[in-house]
Design an enzyme around this catalytic site. Structure first.
Site, mmCIF file in Angstrom:
data_model
loop_
_atom_site.group_PDB
_atom_site.id
_atom_site.type_symbol
_atom_site.label_atom_id
_atom_site.label_comp_id
_atom_site.label_asym_id
_atom_site.label_seq_id
_atom_site.Cartn_x
_atom_site.Cartn_y
_atom_site.Cartn_z
ATOM 1 N N ASP A 1 0.799 -1.228 0.000
ATOM 2 C CA ASP A 1 0.000 0.000 0.000
ATOM 3 C C ASP A 1 0.831 1.276 0.000
ATOM 4 O O ASP A 1 0.275 2.371 -0.145
ATOM 5 C CB ASP A 1 -0.949 0.019 1.209
ATOM 6 C CG ASP A 1 -2.103 -0.952 1.037
ATOM 7 O OD1 ASP A 1 -2.542 -1.146 -0.105
ATOM 8 O OD2 ASP A 1 -2.547 -1.518 2.049
ATOM 9 N N ASP B 1 -5.238 -5.828 -5.775
ATOM 10 C CA ASP B 1 -5.090 -4.387 -5.512
ATOM 11 C C ASP B 1 -3.669 -3.906 -5.809
ATOM 12 O O ASP B 1 -3.435 -2.749 -6.163
ATOM 13 C CB ASP B 1 -5.401 -4.051 -4.054
ATOM 14 C CG ASP B 1 -6.488 -4.903 -3.420
ATOM 15 O OD1 ASP B 1 -6.672 -6.050 -3.854
ATOM 16 O OD2 ASP B 1 -7.130 -4.430 -2.476
HETATM 17 N N1 GLY Z 1 -7.085 -3.022 0.027
HETATM 18 C C1 GLY Z 1 -7.748 -2.108 -0.788
HETATM 19 C C2 GLY Z 1 -9.199 -2.301 -0.914
HETATM 20 O O1 GLY Z 1 -9.895 -2.511 0.060
HETATM 21 O O2 GLY Z 1 -9.681 -2.238 -1.992
#
Ligand code: GLY
Length: 399
Positions: free
Chosen positions: A113, A175
């Site tokens: 992230d 993601d």
């Molecule tokens: N981890 C990112 C989302 O919840 O999309």
């Protein structure tokens, strides 16, 4: 005189084409975002708190600190609003919120992230201002993210915290595609070829291992660290291991479109289209997905406006790359239809609270942030509006 009817037909065609593009009032919706963001600015207690979501029954944002994965979206919104309005207040606030996040780049890499946190804040800040101190932080962040790459497997370890907790020795979530953008940027800005190679390898491995034959994706793939073999394909935030989690598919559409932009390799464009097509085919009529396309309680299941906003932004970009006119227009028209729906009284927060949008779903399996405003929906909604304005003005995309 003989030519007049033809001129009239041409003029009518021109006006109807113009109309087709312009009956969505992008300026009005951008103004709306600006006004809502000013309301948030007036509420934020201090620069080290970042709006994340608004709990059910509340009207004020719940805030998080710099270490939360969503911390980069608010500074990103402020940079985009500075770009749109030219108002120095947005620049001052964007700069201070962005600088609060710098230490994330110098902490041992704890999560994929880092891209969401630092590219949305420092990346937008650098794009808009060319401030060299932002560039330094971005390069450090990219180097940190790259330490999570496993060459035996060919992907980045997305969630180091889940290695022990879930016994997922090497896990890659869909993601993570979004955070390759930081690596591509760094490779072009002095970070070196290695970062580009990691991003491309991650995309290729994800393409191979993280999709079903219909091009819907698995949220998580767990790999064996010594052999590189896939151990299992599962979900974490979706309804089931075999379901299509809406935001996961949206991340993939956006991610592979971005990888095509950075590589110009046709296979990534073809793949982005396939991933987009299955999403589009399975959407409900109003084009805003339920939180999971296989949620058992459809049509009563909560929606996910964030997936719609991410997808609208991605489809606008995709439409500028696809050569086949009909397909390109389809992506463009669908993106506008999504933005229209998101801009209706059903989805805009308006006087209800300070967010831009209602009805996003964060993490249904743990009942986290269900059917509420979430900051990343607002970020991609604003980005999509700015992209649309850019395409209307220049017929291409500069960002
Ligand atoms: N981890 C990112 C989302 O919840 O999309």
């Amino acid at each position: 005189m003989r030519h007049l009817p033809y001129i009239a037909i041409l003029a009518t065609l021109f006006i109807s084409c113009q109309h087709k593009q312009n009956d969505f009032e992008v300026q009005k919706e951008l103004k709306y975002c600006e006004q809502q963001a000013r309301k948030t600015l007036a509420q934020i207690p201090n620069d080290s708190l970042f709006p994340r979501s608004i709990s059910k029954g509340k009207t004020n944002w719940d805030y998080v600190d710099r270490a939360d994965w969503t911390s980069g979206f608010w500074p990103g919104i402020l940079w985009n609003l500075y770009q749109y309005t030219g108002d120095k207040l947005f620049k001052i606030k964007a700069d201070s919120a962005t600088r609060e996040l710098a230490s994330n780049a110098y902490t041992a890499s704890f999560d994929h992230d880092l891209g969401f946190m630092l590219y949305n804040s420092f990346g937008n800040g650098y794009r808009v201002t060319k401030d060299s101190s932002y560039k330094k932080v971005l390069l450090a962040a990219a180097d940190s993210l790259a330490t999570l790459f496993n060459p035996t497997i060919g992907t980045i370890l997305s969630w180091p915290s889940m290695v022990k907790k879930m016994n997922w020795p090497h896990n890659t979530i869909i993601d993570n595609m979004m955070n390759l953008e930081l690596l591509f940027w760094a490779a072009k800005n002095g970070g070196g070829q290695k970062l580009y190679d990691i991003a491309v390898k991650h995309a290729l491995t994800t393409m191979k291992n993280q999709f079903r034959p219909d091009y819907s994706n698995y949220h998580v793939v767990v790999y064996d660290t010594t052999t590189g073999r896939v151990i299992k394909r599962i979900t974490h935030q979706g309804y089931s291991d075999s379901s299509m989690w809406a935001r996961g598919q949206a991340w993939a559409i956006y991610g592979f479109t971005m990888v095509y932009r950075e590589t110009h390799e046709q296979k990534f464009l073809d793949f982005a289209q396939k991933v987009a097509n299955v999403y589009l085919q399975r959407l409900p009529k109003d084009l805003i997905p339920y939180w999971d396309f296989n949620a058992p309680d459809i049509p009563n299941a909560p929606r996910d406006a964030s997936a719609a906003a991410v997808t609208a932004s991605a489809l606008l970009e995709l439409s500028t790359y696809v050569g086949e006119k009909r397909q390109s227009e389809n992506y463009f028209d669908k993106a506008i239809a999504m933005l229209k729906e998101l801009s209706s009284s059903k989805y805009q927060s308006r006087e209800k609270n300070d967010a831009f949008l209602l009805h996003s779903t964060g993490n249904m399996p743990i009942h986290g942030e269900v059917d509420v405003p979430i900051i990343y929906a607002d970020y991609y909604y604003l980005e999509a509006l700015l992209r649309l304005k850019e395409i209307e003005n220049t017929h291409k995309l500069k960002f």
